[in-house]
Design a protein around this motif. Structure first.
Motif, PDB file in Angstrom:
ATOM      1  N   PHE A 162      58.142  36.941  47.230  1.00 26.22           N
ATOM      2  CA  PHE A 162      57.775  35.532  47.088  1.00 26.22           C
ATOM      3  C   PHE A 162      58.477  34.681  48.138  1.00 26.22           C
ATOM      4  CE2 PHE A 162      57.089  36.194  42.214  1.00 26.22           C
ATOM      5  CZ  PHE A 162      55.958  36.939  42.485  1.00 26.22           C
ATOM      6  N   LEU A 163      57.771  33.687  48.621  1.00 22.75           N
ATOM      7  CA  LEU A 163      58.316  32.794  49.650  1.00 22.75           C
ATOM      8  C   LEU A 163      59.390  31.880  49.081  1.00 22.75           C
ATOM      9  CD1 LEU A 163      55.053  31.838  51.516  1.00 22.75           C
ATOM     10  CD2 LEU A 163      57.110  32.817  52.566  1.00 22.75           C
ATOM     11  N   ILE A 164      60.503  31.761  49.802  1.00 28.13           N
ATOM     12  CA  ILE A 164      61.560  30.833  49.364  1.00 28.13           C
ATOM     13  C   ILE A 164      61.977  29.900  50.512  1.00 28.13           C
ATOM     14  CG2 ILE A 164      62.545  32.116  47.417  1.00 28.13           C
ATOM     15  CD1 ILE A 164      64.676  33.156  49.520  1.00 28.13           C
ATOM     16  N   ILE A 208      44.790  34.504  47.470  1.00 26.57           N
ATOM     17  CA  ILE A 208      44.949  35.831  46.860  1.00 26.57           C
ATOM     18  C   ILE A 208      46.420  36.007  46.529  1.00 26.57           C
ATOM     19  CG2 ILE A 208      44.782  38.315  47.313  1.00 26.57           C
ATOM     20  CD1 ILE A 208      42.559  37.026  49.481  1.00 26.57           C
ATOM     21  N   GLY A 209      46.733  36.252  45.269  1.00 24.38           N
ATOM     22  CA  GLY A 209      48.110  36.487  44.854  1.00 24.38           C
ATOM     23  C   GLY A 209      48.992  35.257  44.951  1.00 24.38           C
ATOM     24  N   PRO A 210      48.854  34.308  44.021  1.00 27.13           N
ATOM     25  CA  PRO A 210      49.672  33.088  44.084  1.00 27.13           C
ATOM     26  C   PRO A 210      51.143  33.303  43.759  1.00 27.13           C
ATOM     27  CG  PRO A 210      48.331  33.110  42.089  1.00 27.13           C
ATOM     28  CD  PRO A 210      47.873  34.264  42.913  1.00 27.13           C
ATOM     29  N   VAL A 256      43.472  34.036  42.785  1.00 28.22           N
ATOM     30  CA  VAL A 256      43.238  35.267  42.022  1.00 28.22           C
ATOM     31  C   VAL A 256      44.544  36.055  41.979  1.00 28.22           C
ATOM     32  CG1 VAL A 256      41.929  37.423  41.922  1.00 28.22           C
ATOM     33  CG2 VAL A 256      40.814  35.324  42.718  1.00 28.22           C
ATOM     34  N   GLU A 257      45.071  36.288  40.778  1.00 26.11           N
ATOM     35  CA  GLU A 257      46.352  36.983  40.611  1.00 26.11           C
ATOM     36  C   GLU A 257      46.154  38.189  39.694  1.00 26.11           C
ATOM     37  OE1 GLU A 257      49.738  36.700  41.843  1.00 26.11           O
ATOM     38  OE2 GLU A 257      49.587  38.610  40.779  1.00 26.11           O
ATOM     39  N   LEU A 258      46.634  39.338  40.164  1.00 27.74           N
ATOM     40  CA  LEU A 258      46.460  40.579  39.398  1.00 27.74           C
ATOM     41  C   LEU A 258      47.511  40.739  38.302  1.00 27.74           C
ATOM     42  CD1 LEU A 258      45.035  43.296  39.028  1.00 27.74           C
ATOM     43  CD2 LEU A 258      46.399  44.215  40.896  1.00 27.74           C
ATOM     44  N   GLY A 263      42.790  38.735  37.923  1.00 28.52           N
ATOM     45  CA  GLY A 263      41.897  39.787  38.397  1.00 28.52           C
ATOM     46  C   GLY A 263      42.404  40.432  39.666  1.00 28.52           C
ATOM     47  N   ASP A 264      41.693  41.495  40.043  1.00 31.59           N
ATOM     48  CA  ASP A 264      42.001  42.242  41.264  1.00 31.59           C
ATOM     49  C   ASP A 264      41.047  41.731  42.346  1.00 31.59           C
ATOM     50  OD1 ASP A 264      42.082  44.088  43.320  1.00 31.59           O
ATOM     51  OD2 ASP A 264      42.202  45.820  41.995  1.00 31.59           O
ATOM     52  N   ILE A 265      41.578  41.219  43.430  1.00 29.50           N
ATOM     53  CA  ILE A 265      40.731  40.642  44.472  1.00 29.50           C
ATOM     54  C   ILE A 265      39.725  41.668  45.014  1.00 29.50           C
ATOM     55  CG2 ILE A 265      42.302  41.087  46.426  1.00 29.50           C
ATOM     56  CD1 ILE A 265      40.063  37.989  45.913  1.00 29.50           C
ATOM     57  N   ALA A 318      46.307  32.874  52.225  1.00 32.03           N
ATOM     58  CA  ALA A 318      47.084  33.736  51.329  1.00 32.03           C
ATOM     59  C   ALA A 318      48.260  34.384  52.031  1.00 32.03           C
ATOM     60  CB  ALA A 318      46.177  34.838  50.768  1.00 32.03           C
ATOM     61  N   ASN A 319      49.275  34.650  51.239  1.00 35.49           N
ATOM     62  CA  ASN A 319      50.356  35.554  51.634  1.00 35.49           C
ATOM     63  C   ASN A 319      49.987  36.867  50.962  1.00 35.49           C
ATOM     64  OD1 ASN A 319      52.714  36.971  51.962  1.00 35.49           O
ATOM     65  ND2 ASN A 319      53.958  35.651  50.639  1.00 35.49           N
ATOM     66  N   LEU A 320      49.406  37.776  51.733  1.00 30.87           N
ATOM     67  CA  LEU A 320      48.766  38.964  51.138  1.00 30.87           C
ATOM     68  C   LEU A 320      49.769  39.998  50.629  1.00 30.87           C
ATOM     69  CD1 LEU A 320      45.860  39.750  53.631  1.00 30.87           C
ATOM     70  CD2 LEU A 320      45.715  38.635  51.399  1.00 30.87           C
TER      71      LEU A 320
END
Ligand code: SAM
Length: 288
Positions: A28-30, A53-55, A74-76, A99-101, A123-125
């Protein structure tokens, strides 16, 4: 709540019983400058409908919501949903989908959420699925711009020019469908936990039509063949892929196009691959 401050993040994650998963690529970004510059690179306005994708915990989602008309993330990882309810509480134009992107029907998502907006991706994939995610997004033809953080190595590969050490089949694929730009580097200390690799943000401006007019199936057969065995000459690679053609015939086509007969595939740019494809089609080596 400051999502870039460990003193705020730690109790938030502990309260929700969250544990980082390596297999989901959770770094995760800090560092607040990274989402800020990513949003700037994405060139958003109130008419932009952003697919994220992936918050994660929303470190990029919040600045995206300020710059765009709407953000759909969309977050898995189901355990992040209650965290996101808390961190995105003040962002009325965001929507989180569990869900799964890779299994998401992108046309349905765009239709449902971005009817009057220009669909883009920011997104940060999760790095372990970078290539399938990018091909899923590009092949959909739904997004005009894709701005993503990826492993630096992959960013260099996608934006590489012919003849450079990072150039490969994926560089040519990217050049066929998009105009890729390397935006900026992101060092490991911008994330928690710290990844072992460097990262970078790139943008892919998706083309409406390919910049070359050759047969779209045949050119990818040629690209695949050219990069299948990197140490071999292009003639030898093509000979293995198209057994009906003799080395002399293939060398003659290359010379006719102004190349040395001993060149390797990685020296050809997209235009040169298109010309070669036309040459192989005209000679009947590849059938339409
Ligand atoms: N955007 C956040 C940030 O920058 O701090 C988190 C980015 S983290 C590199 C990748 C995120 O993607 C994680 O939240 C992870 O759970 C999520 N993820 C992993 N695989 C996914 C998938 N197949 N579909 C949707 N989300 C996924």
């Amino acid at each position: 709540m400051n999502l870039y401050n460990m003193q705020d993040i730690k109790p938030l994650l502990a309260r929700h019983g969250f544990h980082f998963s390596k297999s989901l690529g959770q770094n995760f970004l800090i560092a607040s400058w990274v989402p800020e510059e990513t949003v700037a690179a994405a060139n958003l306005d109130e008419r932009s409908g952003v697919l994220e994708i992936g918050p994660g915990i929303g470190a990029l989602t919040r600045p995206l919501a300020q710059a765009a008309g709407k953000v759909v993330s969309v977050e898995l990882d189901r355990t992040l949903l209650p965290v996101l309810r808390e961190t995105l509480a003040g962002c009325a134009n965001t929507r989180v989908i569990h869900g799964d992107i890779l299994k998401t029907d992108l046309a349905v998502l765009v239709d449902e959420h971005f009817a009057d907006l220009r669909p883009v991706v920011v997104a940060n994939l999760p790095y372990n699925i970078t290539t399938p995610v990018l091909t899923h997004l590009v092949d959909s033809g739904l997004f005009e711009r894709i701005t993503v953080m990826v492993q630096k190595e992959v960013a260099l590969r996608i934006t590489a020019s012919a003849g450079s050490s990072h150039y490969g089949a994926f560089s040519v694929y990217a050049a066929y469908y998009t105009e890729p730009t390397f935006c900026f580097d992101v060092p490991p200390d911008c994330f928690v936990p710290r990844p072992k690799v460097d990262s970078a943000v790139i943008t892919l401006a998706v083309r409406k039509t390919p910049p070359v007019s050759t047969d779209p199936v045949a050119i990818f057969q040629v690209i695949k063949a050219a990069f299948a065995q990197r140490r071999k000459t292009l003639v030898n690679c093509l000979c293995s892929a198209f057994p009906g053609a003799s080395k002399e015939m293939l060398a003659g086509i290359l010379i006719g196009l102004g190349h040395d007969s001993r060149i390797r595939g990685e020296t050809l740019d997209l235009q040169a691959f298109a010309q070669l494809t036309d040459g192989l089609l005209d000679a009947g080596i590849i059938r339409r």
